[in-house]
Design a protein around this motif. Structure first.
Motif, PDB file in Angstrom:
ATOM      1  N   TRP A 197      -8.964  12.558 -11.551  1.00  0.00           N
ATOM      2  CA  TRP A 197      -7.946  13.604 -11.334  1.00  0.00           C
ATOM      3  C   TRP A 197      -8.616  14.866 -10.856  1.00  0.00           C
ATOM      4  O   TRP A 197      -9.540  15.379 -11.491  1.00  0.00           O
ATOM      5  CB  TRP A 197      -7.168  13.871 -12.628  1.00  0.00           C
TER       6      TRP A 197
ATOM      7  N   ARG B 203       1.314   6.848  -6.811  1.00  0.00           N
ATOM      8  CA  ARG B 203       0.283   7.818  -7.180  1.00  0.00           C
ATOM      9  C   ARG B 203       0.761   9.244  -6.945  1.00  0.00           C
ATOM     10  O   ARG B 203       0.470  10.147  -7.723  1.00  0.00           O
ATOM     11  CB  ARG B 203      -0.991   7.553  -6.378  1.00  0.00           C
TER      12      ARG B 203
ATOM     13  N   LYS C 234       0.823  -1.203   0.000  1.00  0.00           N
ATOM     14  CA  LYS C 234       0.000   0.000   0.000  1.00  0.00           C
ATOM     15  C   LYS C 234       0.857   1.252   0.000  1.00  0.00           C
ATOM     16  O   LYS C 234       0.518   2.247  -0.630  1.00  0.00           O
ATOM     17  CB  LYS C 234      -0.943  -0.009   1.202  1.00  0.00           C
TER      18      LYS C 234
ATOM     19  N   GLN D 223     -15.422  15.643  -9.701  1.00  0.00           N
ATOM     20  CA  GLN D 223     -14.334  15.171 -10.550  1.00  0.00           C
ATOM     21  C   GLN D 223     -14.710  15.414 -11.996  1.00  0.00           C
ATOM     22  O   GLN D 223     -15.649  14.797 -12.503  1.00  0.00           O
ATOM     23  CB  GLN D 223     -14.090  13.667 -10.336  1.00  0.00           C
TER      24      GLN D 223
ATOM     25  N   ARG E 221       0.810   4.262  -2.776  1.00  0.00           N
ATOM     26  CA  ARG E 221       0.620   5.679  -2.473  1.00  0.00           C
ATOM     27  C   ARG E 221       1.759   6.514  -3.021  1.00  0.00           C
ATOM     28  O   ARG E 221       1.548   7.611  -3.555  1.00  0.00           O
ATOM     29  CB  ARG E 221       0.489   5.865  -0.956  1.00  0.00           C
TER      30      ARG E 221
ATOM     31  N   GLU F 177      -4.406  15.579  -7.751  1.00  0.00           N
ATOM     32  CA  GLU F 177      -4.470  14.345  -6.977  1.00  0.00           C
ATOM     33  C   GLU F 177      -5.116  13.250  -7.815  1.00  0.00           C
ATOM     34  O   GLU F 177      -6.130  13.472  -8.485  1.00  0.00           O
ATOM     35  CB  GLU F 177      -5.277  14.558  -5.698  1.00  0.00           C
ATOM     36  N   LEU F 178      -4.542  12.052  -7.774  1.00  0.00           N
ATOM     37  CA  LEU F 178      -5.055  10.921  -8.525  1.00  0.00           C
ATOM     38  C   LEU F 178      -5.672   9.889  -7.588  1.00  0.00           C
ATOM     39  O   LEU F 178      -5.088   9.541  -6.564  1.00  0.00           O
ATOM     40  CB  LEU F 178      -3.937  10.262  -9.329  1.00  0.00           C
ATOM     41  N   THR F 179      -6.862   9.398  -7.959  1.00  0.00           N
ATOM     42  CA  THR F 179      -7.534   8.335  -7.218  1.00  0.00           C
ATOM     43  C   THR F 179      -7.904   7.235  -8.199  1.00  0.00           C
ATOM     44  O   THR F 179      -8.575   7.494  -9.200  1.00  0.00           O
ATOM     45  CB  THR F 179      -8.809   8.861  -6.526  1.00  0.00           C
ATOM     46  N   LEU F 180      -7.460   6.023  -7.928  1.00  0.00           N
ATOM     47  CA  LEU F 180      -7.716   4.925  -8.855  1.00  0.00           C
ATOM     48  C   LEU F 180      -9.210   4.652  -8.974  1.00  0.00           C
ATOM     49  O   LEU F 180      -9.914   4.483  -7.985  1.00  0.00           O
ATOM     50  CB  LEU F 180      -7.006   3.656  -8.375  1.00  0.00           C
ATOM     51  N   LEU F 181      -9.708   4.613 -10.207  1.00  0.00           N
ATOM     52  CA  LEU F 181     -11.115   4.326 -10.478  1.00  0.00           C
ATOM     53  C   LEU F 181     -11.287   2.942 -11.091  1.00  0.00           C
ATOM     54  O   LEU F 181     -12.142   2.169 -10.645  1.00  0.00           O
ATOM     55  CB  LEU F 181     -11.695   5.390 -11.415  1.00  0.00           C
TER      56      LEU F 181
ATOM     57  N   SER G  19       1.078  12.115  -9.718  1.00  0.00           N
ATOM     58  CA  SER G  19       0.452  13.428  -9.564  1.00  0.00           C
ATOM     59  C   SER G  19       1.459  14.533  -9.775  1.00  0.00           C
ATOM     60  O   SER G  19       1.198  15.514 -10.474  1.00  0.00           O
ATOM     61  CB  SER G  19      -0.164  13.551  -8.161  1.00  0.00           C
TER      62      SER G  19
ATOM     63  N   TYR H 269      -7.777   6.773 -13.665  1.00  0.00           N
ATOM     64  CA  TYR H 269      -7.787   7.493 -12.391  1.00  0.00           C
ATOM     65  C   TYR H 269      -8.722   8.701 -12.479  1.00  0.00           C
ATOM     66  O   TYR H 269      -8.917   9.282 -13.556  1.00  0.00           O
ATOM     67  CB  TYR H 269      -6.375   8.015 -12.051  1.00  0.00           C
TER      68      TYR H 269
END
Length: 305
Positions: free
Chosen positions: A110, A9, A2, A137, A6, A114-118, A13, A108
């Motif tokens: 954006w 990512r 993990k 988003q 992080r 900041e990137l968040t996995l989709l 970013s 992701y």
């Protein structure tokens, strides 16, 4: 593991922000077909000496993306030309449906660097749909995955814009099983893809998907439908007084058949399938609707006679 994810990512970013700040966003060589609704591109046209981040703008309520031999990254800006009557307070959701066999990149969300996995490659292979709030988003960052072989890979998905918050949609992974508020019911009557009065005749398995069920609905009144969700019962004519249709619901919500109970069914049609939204008992809807009419707070009119 993990911690490494992080860090990765965070590095992505930072790299993305640097690319944007330094003007290193290339918007021509990888693209070979585009319109306001859909985009197709190929990494085979990528050259090592040019910038490898593509900017794409999608302005429709539904469409698709197809990226052959993904290389580098694509920023997909969601800027749909929506109904002007839908003010910012009316939340909107975008849902993605991977095409079978989609692979080669991760998707992701954006926002502010900041990137968040989709959608991971594994999610796409499993055909998992994902939804997100358009207000929160407005861009996707699609990053090609490094592979040692040169076999053909294609990242492809459909997208569709629907009205309502992410958590209110039954096809959202976080969808709650709870009744709609009075305000949500009234708004659903105005904005849903279908609005019908009827009863549940049966509950069936929805194909191979164990997480959802299909309601067989017999309708006595079709107020509105944008798609042909409901058709005349028994193969009758369009003037038939009875209509029938199938509506998907999450199996976890534990719906059951109630003999003699009438409901007002509302919902959305996503990727050709009808999904249940608000479905109050019809007598409860009438009470809410008439109270709103007296108070002058009803957002739209429906013939309840």
């Amino acid at each position: 593991m993990k911690t490494r994810m992080r860090m990765r990512r965070a590095l992505c970013s930072c790299a993305l922000v640097l690319l944007l700040l330094t003007g290193c966003v290339w918007s021509g060589a990888a693209q070979y077909s585009t319109d306001q609704c859909s985009w197709r591109g190929s990494g085979l046209t990528h050259q090592s000496h040019v910038r490898d981040v593509e900017q794409v703008y999608l302005r429709c309520s539904e469409g698709s993306l197809e990226w052959l031999y993904p290389t580098g990254a694509v920023i997909v800006n969601m800027r749909p030309n929506t109904d002007p009557l839908l003010t910012p307070k009316h939340a909107q959701t975008v849902c993605l449906r991977p095409r079978p066999g989609s692979s080669g990149a991760s998707v992701y969300l954006w926002r502010d660097g900041e990137l968040t996995l989709l959608l991971s490659e594994e999610d796409q292979a499993a055909g998992r749909q994902r939804c997100f709030s358009l207000q929160q988003q407005r861009a996707l960052f699609i990053e090609a995955t490094a592979h040692t072989d040169i076999s053909k890979r294609v990242t492809a998905f459909q997208y569709q814009l629907i009205n309502g918050e992410t958590g209110d949609q039954p096809y959202s992974p976080t969808a709650p099983c709870r009744p709609c508020t009075d305000e949500q019911i009234l708004m659903a009557v105005c904005t849903s893809d279908f609005v019908v009065r009827g009863s549940i005749q049966a509950i069936e398995q929805a194909g191979d998907d164990e997480d959802r069920a299909s309601l067989v609905v017999l309708s006595s009144r079709v107020y509105r439908q944008k798609k042909r969700v409901f058709i005349p019962a028994g193969g009758g004519t369009r003037g038939s007084s009875r209509w029938t249709g199938h509506v998907n619901v999450p199996r976890k919500c534990g719906l059951r058949i109630e003999q003699g109970a009438e409901f007002l069914f509302t919902g959305s049609v996503m990727f050709g399938e009808a999904w249940l939204g608000c479905a109050p008992r019809y007598k409860d809807f009438l009470q809410v609707y008439r109270s709103a009419m007296l108070a002058g707070s009803n957002p739209c009119h429906i013939d309840t006679d």
